[in-house]
Design a protein around this motif. Structure first.
Motif, PDB file in Angstrom:
ATOM      1  N   ASN A  62       0.829  -1.215   0.000  1.00  0.00           N
ATOM      2  CA  ASN A  62       0.000   0.000   0.000  1.00  0.00           C
ATOM      3  C   ASN A  62       0.861   1.262   0.000  1.00  0.00           C
ATOM      4  O   ASN A  62       0.528   2.245  -0.668  1.00  0.00           O
ATOM      5  CB  ASN A  62      -0.928  -0.004   1.233  1.00  0.00           C
ATOM      6  N   ALA A  63       1.943   1.226   0.743  1.00  0.00           N
ATOM      7  CA  ALA A  63       2.844   2.389   0.797  1.00  0.00           C
ATOM      8  C   ALA A  63       3.502   2.619  -0.563  1.00  0.00           C
ATOM      9  O   ALA A  63       3.634   3.761  -1.017  1.00  0.00           O
ATOM     10  CB  ALA A  63       3.900   2.190   1.880  1.00  0.00           C
ATOM     11  N   HIS A  64       3.921   1.554  -1.229  1.00  0.00           N
ATOM     12  CA  HIS A  64       4.525   1.693  -2.552  1.00  0.00           C
ATOM     13  C   HIS A  64       3.502   2.154  -3.590  1.00  0.00           C
ATOM     14  O   HIS A  64       3.828   2.926  -4.492  1.00  0.00           O
ATOM     15  CB  HIS A  64       5.172   0.373  -2.974  1.00  0.00           C
ATOM     16  N   ASN A  65       2.280   1.693  -3.444  1.00  0.00           N
ATOM     17  CA  ASN A  65       1.210   2.177  -4.336  1.00  0.00           C
ATOM     18  C   ASN A  65       0.997   3.674  -4.132  1.00  0.00           C
ATOM     19  O   ASN A  65       0.741   4.417  -5.090  1.00  0.00           O
ATOM     20  CB  ASN A  65      -0.091   1.430  -4.060  1.00  0.00           C
ATOM     21  N   ALA A  66       1.118   4.103  -2.874  1.00  0.00           N
ATOM     22  CA  ALA A  66       0.960   5.525  -2.568  1.00  0.00           C
ATOM     23  C   ALA A  66       2.085   6.350  -3.203  1.00  0.00           C
ATOM     24  O   ALA A  66       1.858   7.464  -3.685  1.00  0.00           O
ATOM     25  CB  ALA A  66       0.940   5.733  -1.052  1.00  0.00           C
ATOM     26  N   ILE A  67       3.290   5.800  -3.236  1.00  0.00           N
ATOM     27  CA  ILE A  67       4.420   6.495  -3.882  1.00  0.00           C
ATOM     28  C   ILE A  67       4.105   6.722  -5.354  1.00  0.00           C
ATOM     29  O   ILE A  67       4.286   7.829  -5.884  1.00  0.00           O
ATOM     30  CB  ILE A  67       5.718   5.675  -3.733  1.00  0.00           C
ATOM     31  N   SER A  68       3.631   5.683  -6.022  1.00  0.00           N
ATOM     32  CA  SER A  68       3.265   5.803  -7.442  1.00  0.00           C
ATOM     33  C   SER A  68       2.186   6.855  -7.643  1.00  0.00           C
ATOM     34  O   SER A  68       2.251   7.674  -8.575  1.00  0.00           O
ATOM     35  CB  SER A  68       2.779   4.452  -7.972  1.00  0.00           C
ATOM     36  N   LEU A  97       7.735  -5.188  -4.342  1.00  0.00           N
ATOM     37  CA  LEU A  97       6.704  -4.165  -4.152  1.00  0.00           C
ATOM     38  C   LEU A  97       6.730  -3.105  -5.255  1.00  0.00           C
ATOM     39  O   LEU A  97       5.795  -2.322  -5.390  1.00  0.00           O
ATOM     40  CB  LEU A  97       6.873  -3.487  -2.793  1.00  0.00           C
ATOM     41  N   CYS A  98       7.811  -3.083  -6.040  1.00  0.00           N
ATOM     42  CA  CYS A  98       7.975  -2.073  -7.099  1.00  0.00           C
ATOM     43  C   CYS A  98       7.435  -2.536  -8.444  1.00  0.00           C
ATOM     44  O   CYS A  98       7.410  -1.753  -9.403  1.00  0.00           O
ATOM     45  CB  CYS A  98       9.454  -1.707  -7.251  1.00  0.00           C
ATOM     46  N   LYS A  99       7.047  -3.786  -8.533  1.00  0.00           N
ATOM     47  CA  LYS A  99       6.635  -4.352  -9.825  1.00  0.00           C
ATOM     48  C   LYS A  99       5.543  -3.542 -10.504  1.00  0.00           C
ATOM     49  O   LYS A  99       5.594  -3.254 -11.703  1.00  0.00           O
ATOM     50  CB  LYS A  99       6.166  -5.793  -9.621  1.00  0.00           C
ATOM     51  N   GLY A 100       4.541  -3.119  -9.746  1.00  0.00           N
ATOM     52  CA  GLY A 100       3.404  -2.402 -10.320  1.00  0.00           C
ATOM     53  C   GLY A 100       3.698  -0.971 -10.729  1.00  0.00           C
ATOM     54  O   GLY A 100       2.840  -0.304 -11.328  1.00  0.00           O
ATOM     55  N   MET A 101       4.899  -0.489 -10.428  1.00  0.00           N
ATOM     56  CA  MET A 101       5.241   0.898 -10.758  1.00  0.00           C
ATOM     57  C   MET A 101       5.554   1.088 -12.240  1.00  0.00           C
ATOM     58  O   MET A 101       5.516   2.205 -12.743  1.00  0.00           O
ATOM     59  CB  MET A 101       6.434   1.358  -9.919  1.00  0.00           C
ATOM     60  N   PHE A 102       5.907  -0.001 -12.913  1.00  0.00           N
ATOM     61  CA  PHE A 102       6.294   0.086 -14.323  1.00  0.00           C
ATOM     62  C   PHE A 102       5.205  -0.496 -15.214  1.00  0.00           C
ATOM     63  O   PHE A 102       4.473  -1.404 -14.807  1.00  0.00           O
ATOM     64  CB  PHE A 102       7.621  -0.650 -14.542  1.00  0.00           C
ATOM     65  N   PRO A 103       5.064   0.080 -16.424  1.00  0.00           N
ATOM     66  CA  PRO A 103       5.942   1.061 -17.090  1.00  0.00           C
ATOM     67  C   PRO A 103       5.637   2.527 -16.772  1.00  0.00           C
ATOM     68  O   PRO A 103       6.319   3.414 -17.265  1.00  0.00           O
ATOM     69  CB  PRO A 103       5.683   0.782 -18.563  1.00  0.00           C
ATOM     70  N   LYS A 104       4.609   2.804 -15.947  1.00  0.00           N
ATOM     71  CA  LYS A 104       4.180   4.176 -15.665  1.00  0.00           C
ATOM     72  C   LYS A 104       5.335   5.054 -15.164  1.00  0.00           C
ATOM     73  O   LYS A 104       5.453   6.227 -15.550  1.00  0.00           O
ATOM     74  CB  LYS A 104       3.059   4.157 -14.620  1.00  0.00           C
ATOM     75  N   LEU A 105       6.193   4.478 -14.334  1.00  0.00           N
ATOM     76  CA  LEU A 105       7.268   5.263 -13.712  1.00  0.00           C
ATOM     77  C   LEU A 105       8.257   5.808 -14.741  1.00  0.00           C
ATOM     78  O   LEU A 105       8.955   6.791 -14.472  1.00  0.00           O
ATOM     79  CB  LEU A 105       8.010   4.404 -12.683  1.00  0.00           C
TER      80      LEU A 105
END
Length: 421
Positions: A62-68, A97-105
Protein backbone atom coordinates in the motif's frame (compact mmCIF):
# COMPACT_ATOMS: atom_id res chain seq x y z
CA UNK A 1 1.67 13.80 15.72
CA UNK A 2 1.83 14.26 11.93
CA UNK A 3 -1.96 14.43 11.82
CA UNK A 4 -1.95 17.49 14.07
CA UNK A 5 -0.71 21.00 13.39
CA UNK A 6 2.00 20.59 16.04
CA UNK A 7 4.55 19.31 13.55
CA UNK A 8 4.29 22.60 11.63
CA UNK A 9 6.16 24.29 14.50
CA UNK A 10 9.23 22.16 13.81
CA UNK A 11 12.16 23.32 11.73
CA UNK A 12 12.40 22.03 8.16
CA UNK A 13 15.17 19.59 9.06
CA UNK A 14 13.21 18.27 12.04
CA UNK A 15 10.18 17.75 9.79
CA UNK A 16 12.37 15.93 7.26
CA UNK A 17 13.66 13.53 9.92
CA UNK A 18 10.16 13.00 11.28
CA UNK A 19 8.73 12.12 7.85
CA UNK A 20 11.55 9.72 6.96
CA UNK A 21 11.69 7.99 10.34
CA UNK A 22 7.90 7.68 10.47
CA UNK A 23 8.06 5.08 7.73
CA UNK A 24 10.48 2.86 9.65
CA UNK A 25 7.57 1.83 11.88
CA UNK A 26 6.21 -0.10 8.90
CA UNK A 27 2.58 0.85 9.48
CA UNK A 28 0.08 1.72 6.74
CA UNK A 29 -1.44 4.22 9.18
CA UNK A 30 1.03 6.84 7.95
CA UNK A 31 -0.19 6.65 4.34
CA UNK A 32 -3.25 8.93 4.54
CA UNK A 33 -1.58 11.69 6.59
CA UNK A 34 1.48 11.53 4.32
CA UNK A 35 -0.73 11.96 1.25
CA UNK A 36 -2.31 15.06 2.78
CA UNK A 37 1.07 16.48 3.81
CA UNK A 38 2.40 15.87 0.29
CA UNK A 39 -0.17 18.40 -0.98
CA UNK A 40 0.44 20.77 1.92
CA UNK A 41 4.15 20.91 1.12
CA UNK A 42 3.81 21.30 -2.63
CA UNK A 43 6.10 24.34 -2.31
CA UNK A 44 8.90 22.23 -0.78
CA UNK A 45 10.28 19.51 -3.07
CA UNK A 46 12.70 18.52 -0.29
CA UNK A 47 9.93 17.70 2.20
CA UNK A 48 7.95 15.89 -0.49
CA UNK A 49 11.00 13.73 -1.16
CA UNK A 50 11.25 12.99 2.57
CA UNK A 51 7.60 11.92 2.62
CA UNK A 52 8.25 9.58 -0.33
CA UNK A 53 11.31 8.17 1.42
CA UNK A 54 9.27 7.56 4.55
CA UNK A 55 6.69 5.64 2.51
CA UNK A 56 9.50 3.61 0.90
CA UNK A 57 10.82 2.68 4.36
CA UNK A 58 7.34 1.47 5.27
CA UNK A 59 7.93 -1.52 2.93
CA UNK A 60 4.28 -2.41 2.35
CA UNK A 61 2.46 -2.73 -0.95
CA UNK A 62 0.00 0.00 0.00
CA UNK A 63 2.84 2.39 0.80
CA UNK A 64 4.52 1.69 -2.55
CA UNK A 65 1.21 2.18 -4.34
CA UNK A 66 0.96 5.52 -2.57
CA UNK A 67 4.42 6.50 -3.88
CA UNK A 68 3.26 5.80 -7.44
CA UNK A 69 0.08 7.78 -6.87
CA UNK A 70 1.85 10.81 -5.42
CA UNK A 71 4.50 10.88 -8.17
CA UNK A 72 1.73 10.79 -10.75
CA UNK A 73 0.14 13.81 -9.07
CA UNK A 74 3.27 15.92 -8.65
CA UNK A 75 6.98 15.24 -9.18
CA UNK A 76 9.30 16.86 -6.63
CA UNK A 77 12.01 18.55 -8.70
CA UNK A 78 14.97 18.83 -6.35
CA UNK A 79 17.61 19.29 -9.05
CA UNK A 80 19.83 16.59 -7.58
CA UNK A 81 19.81 12.97 -8.78
CA UNK A 82 21.59 11.94 -5.57
CA UNK A 83 18.64 13.07 -3.42
CA UNK A 84 16.19 11.18 -5.63
CA UNK A 85 18.48 8.16 -5.68
CA UNK A 86 18.30 8.01 -1.87
CA UNK A 87 14.58 7.26 -2.19
CA UNK A 88 15.08 4.69 -4.94
CA UNK A 89 17.81 2.89 -2.99
CA UNK A 90 15.30 2.30 -0.20
CA UNK A 91 12.78 1.02 -2.74
CA UNK A 92 15.40 -1.42 -4.05
CA UNK A 93 15.25 -3.19 -0.68
CA UNK A 94 11.69 -4.30 -1.53
CA UNK A 95 11.84 -4.99 -5.25
CA UNK A 96 8.72 -7.16 -5.35
CA UNK A 97 6.70 -4.17 -4.15
CA UNK A 98 7.98 -2.07 -7.10
CA UNK A 99 6.64 -4.35 -9.82
CA UNK A 100 3.40 -2.40 -10.32
CA UNK A 101 5.24 0.90 -10.76
CA UNK A 102 6.29 0.09 -14.32
CA UNK A 103 5.94 1.06 -17.09
CA UNK A 104 4.18 4.18 -15.67
CA UNK A 105 7.27 5.26 -13.71
CA UNK A 106 9.24 5.67 -16.95
CA UNK A 107 7.35 8.92 -17.56
CA UNK A 108 9.54 10.47 -14.84
CA UNK A 109 12.73 9.98 -16.90
CA UNK A 110 12.11 13.26 -18.72
CA UNK A 111 13.17 14.92 -15.44
CA UNK A 112 16.97 14.89 -15.22
CA UNK A 113 17.21 13.92 -11.55
CA UNK A 114 14.90 10.91 -12.04
CA UNK A 115 16.50 9.63 -15.24
CA UNK A 116 19.22 7.41 -13.78
CA UNK A 117 17.43 6.24 -10.58
CA UNK A 118 14.38 5.06 -12.57
CA UNK A 119 16.38 3.16 -15.19
CA UNK A 120 18.65 1.53 -12.60
CA UNK A 121 15.61 0.36 -10.65
CA UNK A 122 14.07 -1.02 -13.83
CA UNK A 123 17.26 -2.87 -14.82
CA UNK A 124 17.33 -4.49 -11.39
CA UNK A 125 13.70 -5.58 -11.68
CA UNK A 126 14.34 -7.12 -15.10
CA UNK A 127 17.54 -8.83 -13.98
CA UNK A 128 15.72 -10.47 -11.08
CA UNK A 129 12.78 -11.34 -13.37
CA UNK A 130 10.28 -9.35 -11.33
CA UNK A 131 9.24 -7.21 -14.30
CA UNK A 132 8.72 -9.01 -17.61
CA UNK A 133 10.42 -7.28 -20.57
CA UNK A 134 7.26 -7.66 -22.64
CA UNK A 135 5.40 -5.40 -20.21
CA UNK A 136 7.59 -2.53 -21.47
CA UNK A 137 6.54 -2.78 -25.12
CA UNK A 138 4.56 0.48 -25.03
CA UNK A 139 7.60 2.35 -23.64
CA UNK A 140 10.29 0.64 -25.71
CA UNK A 141 10.76 3.58 -28.10
CA UNK A 142 11.24 5.91 -25.13
CA UNK A 143 13.80 3.54 -23.60
CA UNK A 144 15.68 3.25 -26.90
CA UNK A 145 15.73 7.03 -27.36
CA UNK A 146 17.09 7.53 -23.83
CA UNK A 147 19.62 4.71 -24.28
CA UNK A 148 21.00 6.22 -27.50
CA UNK A 149 21.13 9.67 -25.90
CA UNK A 150 23.15 8.20 -23.04
CA UNK A 151 25.49 6.56 -25.57
CA UNK A 152 26.07 9.90 -27.33
CA UNK A 153 26.69 11.54 -23.98
CA UNK A 154 29.21 8.82 -23.09
CA UNK A 155 31.03 9.18 -26.42
CA UNK A 156 31.29 12.95 -25.96
CA UNK A 157 32.62 12.49 -22.42
CA UNK A 158 35.22 9.94 -23.52
CA UNK A 159 36.38 12.25 -26.30
CA UNK A 160 36.92 14.99 -23.73
CA UNK A 161 38.80 12.62 -21.42
CA UNK A 162 41.11 11.57 -24.27
CA UNK A 163 42.13 15.18 -24.83
CA UNK A 164 42.68 15.63 -21.11
CA UNK A 165 44.76 12.42 -20.98
CA UNK A 166 47.06 13.72 -23.71
CA UNK A 167 47.58 16.92 -21.76
CA UNK A 168 48.08 14.86 -18.59
CA UNK A 169 50.86 12.83 -20.25
CA UNK A 170 52.64 16.05 -21.19
CA UNK A 171 53.20 16.59 -17.49
CA UNK A 172 55.09 13.28 -17.27
CA UNK A 173 52.22 11.17 -15.89
CA UNK A 174 50.76 8.01 -17.40
CA UNK A 175 46.97 8.43 -17.66
CA UNK A 176 46.49 4.86 -18.94
CA UNK A 177 48.34 3.44 -15.94
CA UNK A 178 46.25 5.59 -13.60
CA UNK A 179 43.05 4.24 -15.19
CA UNK A 180 44.34 0.66 -15.01
CA UNK A 181 45.12 1.03 -11.30
CA UNK A 182 41.72 2.55 -10.59
CA UNK A 183 40.04 -0.32 -12.45
CA UNK A 184 42.04 -2.95 -10.56
CA UNK A 185 41.14 -1.31 -7.24
CA UNK A 186 37.46 -1.19 -8.23
CA UNK A 187 37.61 -4.87 -9.25
CA UNK A 188 39.13 -5.86 -5.91
CA UNK A 189 36.40 -3.95 -4.06
CA UNK A 190 33.70 -5.60 -6.17
CA UNK A 191 35.22 -9.03 -5.51
CA UNK A 192 35.11 -8.38 -1.78
CA UNK A 193 31.45 -7.39 -2.09
CA UNK A 194 30.69 -10.53 -4.11
CA UNK A 195 32.15 -12.60 -1.26
CA UNK A 196 30.10 -10.81 1.37
CA UNK A 197 26.88 -10.85 -0.65
CA UNK A 198 27.31 -14.25 -2.30
CA UNK A 199 23.88 -15.89 -2.80
CA UNK A 200 22.32 -12.78 -1.28
CA UNK A 201 19.58 -10.78 -3.00
CA UNK A 202 21.44 -7.57 -2.16
CA UNK A 203 24.30 -8.45 -4.54
CA UNK A 204 22.39 -7.24 -7.60
CA UNK A 205 21.35 -4.08 -5.79
CA UNK A 206 24.97 -3.23 -5.03
CA UNK A 207 26.09 -3.86 -8.60
CA UNK A 208 23.21 -1.81 -10.00
CA UNK A 209 24.21 1.15 -7.84
CA UNK A 210 27.87 0.98 -8.91
CA UNK A 211 27.55 0.14 -12.61
CA UNK A 212 27.51 2.71 -15.45
CA UNK A 213 24.06 3.61 -16.78
CA UNK A 214 24.88 2.10 -20.20
CA UNK A 215 25.12 -1.31 -18.52
CA UNK A 216 21.65 -0.78 -17.06
CA UNK A 217 20.30 0.02 -20.52
CA UNK A 218 21.94 -3.15 -21.83
CA UNK A 219 20.20 -5.20 -19.12
CA UNK A 220 16.86 -3.62 -20.05
CA UNK A 221 17.23 -4.02 -23.83
CA UNK A 222 19.15 -7.32 -24.06
CA UNK A 223 15.90 -9.37 -23.85
CA UNK A 224 14.81 -7.69 -27.11
CA UNK A 225 18.06 -8.43 -28.95
CA UNK A 226 16.65 -11.29 -31.03
CA UNK A 227 13.31 -9.63 -31.85
CA UNK A 228 13.89 -5.89 -32.21
CA UNK A 229 16.32 -4.45 -34.78
CA UNK A 230 16.77 -1.14 -32.93
CA UNK A 231 17.49 -2.87 -29.63
CA UNK A 232 19.97 -5.15 -31.39
CA UNK A 233 21.69 -2.18 -33.02
CA UNK A 234 22.07 -0.38 -29.68
CA UNK A 235 23.41 -3.47 -27.89
CA UNK A 236 25.94 -4.11 -30.65
CA UNK A 237 27.14 -0.50 -30.47
CA UNK A 238 27.85 -0.58 -26.74
CA UNK A 239 29.35 -4.08 -26.98
CA UNK A 240 32.09 -2.61 -29.20
CA UNK A 241 33.14 -0.01 -26.63
CA UNK A 242 36.68 -0.66 -25.35
CA UNK A 243 36.11 0.21 -21.72
CA UNK A 244 36.53 -2.46 -19.05
CA UNK A 245 33.82 -0.98 -16.83
CA UNK A 246 31.39 -1.56 -19.69
CA UNK A 247 32.82 -4.44 -21.71
CA UNK A 248 32.85 -7.15 -19.04
CA UNK A 249 29.37 -6.58 -17.52
CA UNK A 250 27.87 -6.19 -21.01
CA UNK A 251 29.58 -9.40 -22.16
CA UNK A 252 28.19 -11.28 -19.12
CA UNK A 253 24.71 -9.78 -19.52
CA UNK A 254 24.53 -10.91 -23.15
CA UNK A 255 25.84 -14.36 -22.23
CA UNK A 256 22.81 -14.78 -19.96
CA UNK A 257 20.64 -14.39 -23.07
CA UNK A 258 22.80 -16.71 -25.17
CA UNK A 259 24.35 -13.88 -27.19
CA UNK A 260 28.10 -13.73 -27.93
CA UNK A 261 29.32 -10.71 -29.90
CA UNK A 262 33.02 -11.11 -29.15
CA UNK A 263 34.11 -14.69 -28.55
CA UNK A 264 37.68 -13.65 -27.69
CA UNK A 265 36.73 -11.71 -24.55
CA UNK A 266 36.28 -14.76 -22.31
CA UNK A 267 39.73 -16.02 -23.23
CA UNK A 268 41.24 -12.56 -22.76
CA UNK A 269 39.67 -11.99 -19.32
CA UNK A 270 40.59 -15.52 -18.21
CA UNK A 271 44.21 -15.21 -19.31
CA UNK A 272 44.87 -11.60 -18.23
CA UNK A 273 46.30 -11.72 -14.72
CA UNK A 274 44.70 -8.35 -13.89
CA UNK A 275 41.17 -9.54 -14.71
CA UNK A 276 41.27 -13.33 -14.24
CA UNK A 277 40.05 -13.72 -10.68
CA UNK A 278 37.59 -10.82 -10.92
CA UNK A 279 36.12 -12.25 -14.14
CA UNK A 280 35.65 -15.63 -12.48
CA UNK A 281 34.07 -13.92 -9.47
CA UNK A 282 31.53 -12.16 -11.71
CA UNK A 283 30.78 -15.37 -13.65
CA UNK A 284 30.42 -17.25 -10.37
CA UNK A 285 27.94 -14.65 -9.15
CA UNK A 286 25.83 -15.13 -12.29
CA UNK A 287 26.12 -18.92 -12.50
CA UNK A 288 28.13 -18.75 -15.75
CA UNK A 289 31.47 -20.25 -14.73
CA UNK A 290 31.37 -22.60 -17.77
CA UNK A 291 32.26 -19.50 -19.85
CA UNK A 292 35.69 -19.26 -18.16
CA UNK A 293 38.60 -20.64 -20.21
CA UNK A 294 39.32 -24.20 -19.12
CA UNK A 295 43.11 -23.84 -19.51
CA UNK A 296 43.13 -21.17 -16.77
CA UNK A 297 40.57 -22.84 -14.50
CA UNK A 298 42.57 -23.87 -11.44
CA UNK A 299 42.46 -22.57 -7.89
CA UNK A 300 46.18 -21.81 -8.02
CA UNK A 301 45.65 -19.69 -11.13
CA UNK A 302 42.93 -17.63 -9.42
CA UNK A 303 45.00 -17.17 -6.27
CA UNK A 304 47.99 -16.07 -8.36
CA UNK A 305 45.80 -13.50 -10.15
CA UNK A 306 44.58 -12.04 -6.85
CA UNK A 307 48.09 -11.81 -5.41
CA UNK A 308 49.49 -10.25 -8.58
CA UNK A 309 46.79 -7.57 -8.62
CA UNK A 310 47.48 -6.77 -4.96
CA UNK A 311 51.18 -6.73 -5.79
CA UNK A 312 50.61 -4.33 -8.67
CA UNK A 313 48.48 -1.94 -6.60
CA UNK A 314 51.00 -2.00 -3.74
CA UNK A 315 53.91 -1.28 -6.08
CA UNK A 316 51.99 1.57 -7.70
CA UNK A 317 51.03 3.05 -4.33
CA UNK A 318 54.69 2.91 -3.28
CA UNK A 319 55.72 4.67 -6.50
CA UNK A 320 57.77 1.66 -7.59
CA UNK A 321 58.51 1.58 -11.33
CA UNK A 322 56.75 -1.09 -13.36
CA UNK A 323 60.02 -2.82 -14.24
CA UNK A 324 60.74 -3.57 -10.56
CA UNK A 325 57.69 -5.75 -10.01
CA UNK A 326 58.45 -9.08 -8.33
CA UNK A 327 57.99 -12.48 -9.89
CA UNK A 328 55.59 -14.85 -8.13
CA UNK A 329 56.32 -18.54 -7.59
CA UNK A 330 53.81 -21.08 -6.28
CA UNK A 331 55.35 -22.82 -3.26
CA UNK A 332 52.61 -25.16 -2.04
CA UNK A 333 49.10 -25.72 -0.71
CA UNK A 334 48.12 -26.98 2.75
CA UNK A 335 44.81 -28.29 4.05
CA UNK A 336 43.71 -26.53 7.24
CA UNK A 337 40.74 -26.69 9.56
CA UNK A 338 39.45 -25.56 12.91
CA UNK A 339 36.11 -25.57 14.68
CA UNK A 340 34.62 -23.03 12.29
CA UNK A 341 36.72 -23.10 9.10
CA UNK A 342 37.98 -25.75 6.73
CA UNK A 343 39.85 -25.21 3.51
CA UNK A 344 43.26 -24.69 1.97
CA UNK A 345 46.11 -22.25 2.51
CA UNK A 346 48.06 -21.42 -0.67
CA UNK A 347 51.59 -20.09 -0.32
CA UNK A 348 53.56 -18.13 -2.91
CA UNK A 349 56.98 -16.52 -2.83
CA UNK A 350 58.95 -14.15 -5.04
CA UNK A 351 62.37 -14.85 -6.45
CA UNK A 352 65.19 -13.76 -4.16
CA UNK A 353 66.00 -10.07 -4.02
CA UNK A 354 69.48 -8.53 -3.99
CA UNK A 355 69.77 -9.44 -0.30
CA UNK A 356 69.07 -13.10 -1.04
CA UNK A 357 65.61 -13.03 0.55
CA UNK A 358 62.17 -14.02 -0.75
CA UNK A 359 58.91 -12.21 -0.11
CA UNK A 360 56.19 -14.63 1.00
CA UNK A 361 52.40 -14.42 0.59
CA UNK A 362 49.63 -16.71 1.78
CA UNK A 363 45.87 -16.90 1.27
CA UNK A 364 43.03 -18.99 2.65
CA UNK A 365 40.32 -20.53 0.45
CA UNK A 366 37.44 -22.07 2.42
CA UNK A 367 36.05 -25.41 1.33
CA UNK A 368 32.81 -24.98 -0.62
CA UNK A 369 30.38 -26.90 -2.80
CA UNK A 370 32.54 -26.18 -5.85
CA UNK A 371 36.15 -27.31 -6.20
CA UNK A 372 37.19 -23.85 -7.42
CA UNK A 373 36.16 -20.58 -5.78
CA UNK A 374 36.83 -16.86 -5.97
CA UNK A 375 36.32 -16.57 -2.19
CA UNK A 376 39.94 -15.90 -1.27
CA UNK A 377 41.24 -14.25 1.92
CA UNK A 378 44.75 -12.82 1.93
CA UNK A 379 46.55 -13.77 5.15
CA UNK A 380 50.04 -12.41 4.45
CA UNK A 381 51.37 -10.27 1.60
CA UNK A 382 55.06 -9.80 0.69
CA UNK A 383 56.29 -10.90 4.12
CA UNK A 384 60.10 -11.01 4.53
CA UNK A 385 61.43 -13.48 7.11
CA UNK A 386 64.73 -13.77 8.98
CA UNK A 387 67.35 -15.23 6.67
CA UNK A 388 68.22 -17.82 9.32
CA UNK A 389 64.78 -19.49 9.00
CA UNK A 390 64.42 -22.53 6.80
CA UNK A 391 61.61 -22.72 4.22
CA UNK A 392 59.83 -25.29 6.42
CA UNK A 393 59.92 -22.88 9.36
CA UNK A 394 58.65 -20.06 7.16
CA UNK A 395 55.76 -22.21 5.92
CA UNK A 396 54.85 -23.15 9.49
CA UNK A 397 54.95 -19.46 10.43
CA UNK A 398 52.60 -18.63 7.56
CA UNK A 399 50.25 -21.44 8.54
CA UNK A 400 50.24 -19.99 12.04
CA UNK A 401 48.58 -16.91 10.55
CA UNK A 402 45.44 -18.97 9.91
CA UNK A 403 45.42 -20.03 13.57
CA UNK A 404 46.07 -16.47 14.76
CA UNK A 405 43.28 -15.15 12.55
CA UNK A 406 40.58 -17.49 13.84
CA UNK A 407 42.07 -18.37 17.25
CA UNK A 408 40.58 -21.84 17.38
CA UNK A 409 41.99 -25.31 17.26
CA UNK A 410 43.80 -25.73 13.96
CA UNK A 411 44.90 -29.00 12.42
CA UNK A 412 47.36 -29.00 9.55
CA UNK A 413 47.05 -32.14 7.47
CA UNK A 414 50.09 -33.11 5.49
CA UNK A 415 52.49 -31.17 7.72
CA UNK A 416 52.58 -33.43 10.75
CA UNK A 417 51.95 -30.42 12.97
CA UNK A 418 48.88 -29.56 15.04
CA UNK A 419 48.23 -26.28 16.82
CA UNK A 420 46.00 -25.83 19.82
CA UNK A 421 44.93 -22.30 20.82
Amino acid sequence: FVRSDDHSKLSQEAKAQLFVNGGVLGSDKIIDPYKKLYKVYSDSAYLQICLLKGLAYCKTQNAHNAISELLAQEVPLVGDAGVVNDVFKVMQDSLELCKGMFPKLLELTTNTEYHEPVYKLLSLLIKQKIVAPQSLITKKELILADANTELRRYNATISGKSKAANQYSNYGKDADLEQTMELIKANLEAMATNQILKNNRLKDKYNSTQQPLLVSFCQILAPFYQTDAKAKQFVEKIARIRNEQLAMPIFITLKKYGVTLNDTLAKYYSKNVNTRVYFYSELEREGLTDVFSKDQLTQVSLVESLLRTYQKVTAYSNYEPEKTKDSLIFHGQYSVKNKYEKGTVYIFKTSKNKFGLNKWSSVFVPMGKQSISSVITVLKMNQVFDEKLTETEIVNDLLDEFANTYRNRVMMSGTGISYDY
